[in-house]
Design an enzyme around this catalytic site. Sequence first.
Site, PDB file in Angstrom:
ATOM      1  N   ASP A  33       0.797  -1.248   0.026  1.00 10.52           N
ATOM      2  CA  ASP A  33      -0.028  -0.075  -0.012  1.00 10.52           C
ATOM      3  C   ASP A  33       0.774   1.209   0.065  1.00 10.52           C
ATOM      4  O   ASP A  33       1.824   1.248   0.782  1.00 10.52           O
ATOM      5  CB  ASP A  33      -0.772   0.091   1.299  1.00 10.52           C
ATOM      6  CG  ASP A  33      -2.364  -0.858   1.148  1.00 10.52           C
ATOM      7  OD1 ASP A  33      -2.591  -1.226   0.012  1.00 10.52           O
ATOM      8  OD2 ASP A  33      -2.487  -1.618   2.003  1.00 10.52           O
ATOM      9  N   ASP A 168     -10.268  -5.880  -0.641  1.00 11.77           N
ATOM     10  CA  ASP A 168      -9.336  -5.314   0.397  1.00 11.77           C
ATOM     11  C   ASP A 168     -10.166  -4.727   1.205  1.00 11.77           C
ATOM     12  O   ASP A 168     -10.800  -3.698   1.441  1.00 11.77           O
ATOM     13  CB  ASP A 168      -8.436  -4.350  -0.578  1.00 11.77           C
ATOM     14  CG  ASP A 168      -7.246  -3.686   0.435  1.00 11.77           C
ATOM     15  OD1 ASP A 168      -7.425  -4.261   1.634  1.00 11.77           O
ATOM     16  OD2 ASP A 168      -6.576  -2.979  -0.141  1.00 11.77           O
TER      17      ASP A 168
END
Length: 213
Positions: A33, A168
């Site tokens: 991320d 996610d």
Amino acid sequence: MIKIIPAILAKTSEEFEKLLRAVEPYVDRVHLDIGDGDFVPTKTISGYEELIKTETEVKFDVHLMVSRPEDQMYFWYKTKADRFLIHAETDHGHSNLIDQIHLNGRQVGLVLNPETQVDKIAGLIDDIDFVQFMTVHPGFYGSEFVESVINKILEFHGQYPSVPIFVDGGINLETVLRLVAVGATTLVVGSYVIEYQDVGKAIEELKKIVQNE
């Protein structure tokens, strides 16, 4: 086969190294991320600097939670990252960016935040390799699971049954089977794995559930 991919969100190079080495023995791919402090409040490492220096057999998905992903792709092409996730909400010419990523031999998917409707990417579905649905608001570990996204995933899967669906956020032993049931093929898991005392056990528990489903 349903894939479980641990997510790493790191604010320093040292944190990245620690988290990578924690999950590395148990997986062949990691979801990295990247936040710019603008599109999401969290400012992370650049990511590409760390990947250039890191020796590992693990493959990388790079989730660009940034306002202008096109401005940093040049640097990412110098890394081993082979899949990129670009937010639908940051469209400054996604069609060109998708073509460029493919020309550089990588895969690319578009990411939808909980409030973003599938119509936003309807014209690009045939050009991408997968879609990722956020079931939390991005940028943090441990954000609250957004229930309404489950119906959105189900509808998308019915409309585009051949498109791989990544999900996610908020994935744990309670939500994992519900997501698989509506069409998820890849589950990106952050806090449940990273904050678990035994990382390997957490990953194996999730794998066991989806394999026995």
